[in-house]
Design a protein around this motif. Structure first.
Motif, PDB file in Angstrom:
ATOM      1  N   ILE A 165       3.641   5.656   0.551  1.00  0.00           N
ATOM      2  CA  ILE A 165       4.317   5.621   1.850  1.00  0.00           C
ATOM      3  C   ILE A 165       3.287   5.933   2.923  1.00  0.00           C
ATOM      4  CG2 ILE A 165       6.090   6.606   3.329  1.00  0.00           C
ATOM      5  CD1 ILE A 165       7.692   7.322   0.887  1.00  0.00           C
ATOM      6  N   ILE A 166       3.184   5.062   3.910  1.00  0.00           N
ATOM      7  CA  ILE A 166       2.352   5.331   5.087  1.00  0.00           C
ATOM      8  C   ILE A 166       3.242   5.874   6.190  1.00  0.00           C
ATOM      9  CG2 ILE A 166       1.113   4.213   6.990  1.00  0.00           C
ATOM     10  CD1 ILE A 166      -0.336   2.503   5.023  1.00  0.00           C
ATOM     11  N   VAL A 167       2.810   6.961   6.808  1.00  0.00           N
ATOM     12  CA  VAL A 167       3.531   7.553   7.938  1.00  0.00           C
ATOM     13  C   VAL A 167       2.592   7.614   9.128  1.00  0.00           C
ATOM     14  CG1 VAL A 167       4.876   9.507   8.763  1.00  0.00           C
ATOM     15  CG2 VAL A 167       4.871   8.968   6.334  1.00  0.00           C
ATOM     16  N   ALA A 168       3.002   7.039  10.233  1.00  0.00           N
ATOM     17  CA  ALA A 168       2.196   7.086  11.457  1.00  0.00           C
ATOM     18  C   ALA A 168       2.542   8.340  12.245  1.00  0.00           C
ATOM     19  CB  ALA A 168       2.447   5.844  12.302  1.00  0.00           C
TER      20      ALA A 168
ATOM     21  N   VAL B 111      -1.937  -1.487   6.122  1.00  0.00           N
ATOM     22  CA  VAL B 111      -0.953  -1.910   5.124  1.00  0.00           C
ATOM     23  C   VAL B 111      -1.596  -2.892   4.142  1.00  0.00           C
ATOM     24  CG1 VAL B 111       1.100  -3.356   4.821  1.00  0.00           C
ATOM     25  CG2 VAL B 111       1.140  -1.470   6.444  1.00  0.00           C
ATOM     26  N   ALA B 112      -2.385  -3.839   4.673  1.00  0.00           N
ATOM     27  CA  ALA B 112      -3.064  -4.800   3.804  1.00  0.00           C
ATOM     28  C   ALA B 112      -4.054  -4.099   2.876  1.00  0.00           C
ATOM     29  CB  ALA B 112      -3.782  -5.844   4.658  1.00  0.00           C
ATOM     30  N   GLU B 113      -4.636  -3.025   3.344  1.00  0.00           N
ATOM     31  CA  GLU B 113      -5.641  -2.292   2.558  1.00  0.00           C
ATOM     32  C   GLU B 113      -5.000  -1.373   1.521  1.00  0.00           C
ATOM     33  OE1 GLU B 113      -8.542   1.356   3.689  1.00  0.00           O
ATOM     34  OE2 GLU B 113      -8.769  -0.434   4.936  1.00  0.00           O
ATOM     35  N   GLU B 114      -3.948  -0.643   1.932  1.00  0.00           N
ATOM     36  CA  GLU B 114      -3.354   0.377   1.069  1.00  0.00           C
ATOM     37  C   GLU B 114      -2.206  -0.151   0.209  1.00  0.00           C
ATOM     38  OE1 GLU B 114      -4.343   3.387   0.573  1.00  0.00           O
ATOM     39  OE2 GLU B 114      -5.842   3.613   2.154  1.00  0.00           O
TER      40      GLU B 114
ATOM     41  N   VAL C 187       6.687   1.897   5.038  1.00  0.00           N
ATOM     42  CA  VAL C 187       6.044   2.498   6.211  1.00  0.00           C
ATOM     43  C   VAL C 187       7.134   3.161   7.033  1.00  0.00           C
ATOM     44  CG1 VAL C 187       4.681   2.121   8.302  1.00  0.00           C
ATOM     45  CG2 VAL C 187       4.219   0.757   6.257  1.00  0.00           C
ATOM     46  N   ILE C 188       6.969   4.451   7.323  1.00  0.00           N
ATOM     47  CA  ILE C 188       7.951   5.191   8.107  1.00  0.00           C
ATOM     48  C   ILE C 188       7.300   5.645   9.401  1.00  0.00           C
ATOM     49  CG2 ILE C 188       9.601   7.089   8.120  1.00  0.00           C
ATOM     50  CD1 ILE C 188       9.559   7.152   5.134  1.00  0.00           C
ATOM     51  N   LEU C 189       7.973   5.380  10.507  1.00  0.00           N
ATOM     52  CA  LEU C 189       7.482   5.770  11.831  1.00  0.00           C
ATOM     53  C   LEU C 189       8.605   6.442  12.603  1.00  0.00           C
ATOM     54  CD1 LEU C 189       6.835   2.412  11.360  1.00  0.00           C
ATOM     55  CD2 LEU C 189       5.098   2.982  13.030  1.00  0.00           C
ATOM     56  N   GLY C 190       8.229   7.305  13.544  1.00  0.00           N
ATOM     57  CA  GLY C 190       9.212   7.776  14.501  1.00  0.00           C
ATOM     58  C   GLY C 190       9.677   6.609  15.361  1.00  0.00           C
ATOM     59  N   LYS C 191      10.930   6.642  15.789  1.00  0.00           N
ATOM     60  CA  LYS C 191      11.454   5.490  16.523  1.00  0.00           C
ATOM     61  C   LYS C 191      10.761   5.301  17.870  1.00  0.00           C
ATOM     62  CE  LYS C 191      15.288   7.564  19.136  1.00  0.00           C
ATOM     63  NZ  LYS C 191      16.731   7.453  19.477  1.00  0.00           N
ATOM     64  N   GLN C 192      10.176   6.381  18.416  1.00  0.00           N
ATOM     65  CA  GLN C 192       9.458   6.285  19.681  1.00  0.00           C
ATOM     66  C   GLN C 192       8.580   7.509  19.836  1.00  0.00           C
ATOM     67  OE1 GLN C 192      13.394   6.576  21.613  1.00  0.00           O
ATOM     68  NE2 GLN C 192      12.382   7.851  23.142  1.00  0.00           N
ATOM     69  N   ALA C 193       7.617   7.419  20.746  1.00  0.00           N
ATOM     70  CA  ALA C 193       6.788   8.573  21.084  1.00  0.00           C
ATOM     71  C   ALA C 193       7.288   9.142  22.404  1.00  0.00           C
ATOM     72  CB  ALA C 193       5.321   8.171  21.200  1.00  0.00           C
TER      73      ALA C 193
ATOM     74  N   GLN D 169      26.520   2.509  11.278  1.00  0.00           N
ATOM     75  CA  GLN D 169      26.255   1.197  10.698  1.00  0.00           C
ATOM     76  C   GLN D 169      25.262   1.384   9.550  1.00  0.00           C
ATOM     77  OE1 GLN D 169      23.395  -1.564  12.607  1.00  0.00           O
ATOM     78  NE2 GLN D 169      25.107  -2.996  12.748  1.00  0.00           N
ATOM     79  N   THR D 170      25.562   0.794   8.394  1.00  0.00           N
ATOM     80  CA  THR D 170      24.676   0.887   7.240  1.00  0.00           C
ATOM     81  C   THR D 170      24.087  -0.481   6.941  1.00  0.00           C
ATOM     82  OG1 THR D 170      25.944   2.719   6.295  1.00  0.00           O
ATOM     83  CG2 THR D 170      24.481   1.529   4.813  1.00  0.00           C
ATOM     84  N   VAL D 171      22.766  -0.529   6.867  1.00  0.00           N
ATOM     85  CA  VAL D 171      22.076  -1.780   6.550  1.00  0.00           C
ATOM     86  C   VAL D 171      21.216  -1.561   5.314  1.00  0.00           C
ATOM     87  CG1 VAL D 171      22.041  -2.571   8.944  1.00  0.00           C
ATOM     88  CG2 VAL D 171      20.120  -1.234   8.079  1.00  0.00           C
ATOM     89  N   GLU D 172      20.961  -2.632   4.578  1.00  0.00           N
ATOM     90  CA  GLU D 172      20.129  -2.554   3.386  1.00  0.00           C
ATOM     91  C   GLU D 172      18.981  -3.539   3.513  1.00  0.00           C
ATOM     92  OE1 GLU D 172      21.588  -2.005  -0.985  1.00  0.00           O
ATOM     93  OE2 GLU D 172      21.240  -4.162  -0.699  1.00  0.00           O
ATOM     94  N   VAL D 173      17.768  -3.066   3.237  1.00  0.00           N
ATOM     95  CA  VAL D 173      16.594  -3.929   3.297  1.00  0.00           C
ATOM     96  C   VAL D 173      15.853  -3.845   1.978  1.00  0.00           C
ATOM     97  CG1 VAL D 173      16.309  -3.788   5.801  1.00  0.00           C
ATOM     98  CG2 VAL D 173      15.217  -2.078   4.347  1.00  0.00           C
ATOM     99  N   LYS D 174      15.210  -4.931   1.635  1.00  0.00           N
ATOM    100  CA  LYS D 174      14.433  -4.990   0.402  1.00  0.00           C
ATOM    101  C   LYS D 174      13.030  -4.454   0.655  1.00  0.00           C
ATOM    102  CE  LYS D 174      13.086  -8.253  -3.254  1.00  0.00           C
ATOM    103  NZ  LYS D 174      13.108  -9.672  -3.676  1.00  0.00           N
ATOM    104  N   LEU D 175      12.520  -3.648  -0.267  1.00  0.00           N
ATOM    105  CA  LEU D 175      11.161  -3.124  -0.139  1.00  0.00           C
ATOM    106  C   LEU D 175      10.151  -4.194  -0.535  1.00  0.00           C
ATOM    107  CD1 LEU D 175      11.609   0.442  -1.656  1.00  0.00           C
ATOM    108  CD2 LEU D 175      11.727  -0.249   0.738  1.00  0.00           C
ATOM    109  N   PRO D 176       8.948  -4.185   0.046  1.00  0.00           N
ATOM    110  CA  PRO D 176       8.448  -3.244   1.052  1.00  0.00           C
ATOM    111  C   PRO D 176       9.108  -3.467   2.412  1.00  0.00           C
ATOM    112  CG  PRO D 176       6.846  -4.987   0.692  1.00  0.00           C
ATOM    113  CD  PRO D 176       7.925  -5.199  -0.326  1.00  0.00           C
ATOM    114  N   ALA D 177       9.191  -2.384   3.187  1.00  0.00           N
ATOM    115  CA  ALA D 177       9.899  -2.450   4.460  1.00  0.00           C
ATOM    116  C   ALA D 177       9.318  -1.433   5.434  1.00  0.00           C
ATOM    117  CB  ALA D 177      11.390  -2.197   4.252  1.00  0.00           C
ATOM    118  N   VAL D 178       9.743  -1.570   6.678  1.00  0.00           N
ATOM    119  CA  VAL D 178       9.393  -0.632   7.747  1.00  0.00           C
ATOM    120  C   VAL D 178      10.677   0.064   8.180  1.00  0.00           C
ATOM    121  CG1 VAL D 178       8.431  -0.361  10.065  1.00  0.00           C
ATOM    122  CG2 VAL D 178       7.509  -2.125   8.526  1.00  0.00           C
ATOM    123  N   VAL D 179      10.617   1.398   8.313  1.00  0.00           N
ATOM    124  CA  VAL D 179      11.774   2.173   8.757  1.00  0.00           C
ATOM    125  C   VAL D 179      11.340   3.078   9.900  1.00  0.00           C
ATOM    126  CG1 VAL D 179      13.448   3.955   8.119  1.00  0.00           C
ATOM    127  CG2 VAL D 179      12.900   2.138   6.498  1.00  0.00           C
TER     128      VAL D 179
END
Length: 249
Positions: A3-6, A105-108, A113-119, A164-174
């Protein structure tokens, strides 16, 4: 699964922000900096997924000056396995951040990938969506609950009509919302260990990413001061002031 976290270095949310005298931006000299609060939530969620056996490694990534090492070390003190600093002294806009993350992402080859929704400094809220488009992965934004299992991520989002519940297939960005979790505190022993841990420190130029600025800040100014409140003697006087002075009726 990796998991990459920014994580972004921003002015601490407890600091009263001051605008520079020339209006070119916000004063950051001698100001306390810390990890973006939404990114703390992203780190915490990644750690919980690793502790649940869903992930095997959590990688904290930050883009910024050498001082951003401290932000990465905070993530490591919380429990992240390693950190990558993409070093640059220039301001990096959301599109450039997404391009840097795309290269990593291409390297690792992470599964998530999990990010905060905004800074909290620019409130752009764009990196997650841009990264999704660049790497061709699905994206689920503003997660208030995240469940990962069987190669899929189920994300619950707060919307005007409820949940609202959504489902995404991995790999994904959240991208994470405030109510997803409560970040843990880094313990003193972990903080001391994180200070001595070696980071993967590389210049932005080494990634070959086009980080050219596409936005121009024309002016930064403080909002107008709010006027003090007053007491009125009757409902009629309140209605009169709302109509004649405030202009809301």
């Amino acid at each position: 699964m990796k998991i990459i976290v920014a994580v972004k270095r921003v002015v601490d949310f407890n600091v009263k922000v001051r605008v520079k005298s020339d209006g070119t931006g916000v004063e950051t000299a001698n100001v306390k900096m810390s990890m973006n609060p939404f990114d703390e939530i992203a780190v915490e969620e990644a750690l919980r997924l690793r502790e649940a056996g869903v992930a095997t490694e959590v990688i904290a990534v930050s883009i910024g000056p050498a001082q951003a090492q401290e932000t990465i070390r905070t993530a490591i003190a919380m429990g992240a396995d390693r950190g990558i600093l993409v070093r640059t002294d220039n301001a990096v806009e959301p599109l450039a951040v997404a391009k840097v993350l795309s290269a990593l992402v291409a390297e690792e080859q992470p599964g998530l990938v999990i990010l905060g929704k905004q800074a909290i400094d620019d409130d752009a809220g764009q990196v997650g969506q841009m990264l999704s488009a660049l790497v061709g992965w699905p994206v689920a934004t503003f997660a208030s609950k995240l469940v990962v299992a069987d190669g899929r991520a189920e994300v619950t989002r707060e919307v005007d009509g409820g949940l609202q519940t959504v489902e995404v297939k991995l790999p994904a960005v959240v991208t994470t919302d405030l109510r997803l979790n409560q970040p843990r505190y880094a313990t003193l022993p972990n903080i001391m260990k994180a200070k001595s841990k070696r980071l993967d420190d590389r210049p932005l130029a080494d990634l070959g990413v086009d980080a050219a600025s596409r936005l121009t800040v024309l002016k930064t100014e403080e909002p107008p001061r709010r006027k003090g409140g007053i007491k009125v003697g009757s409902v009629a006087e309140l209605v009169e002031k709302l109509r004649d002075e405030a202009g809301v009726l």
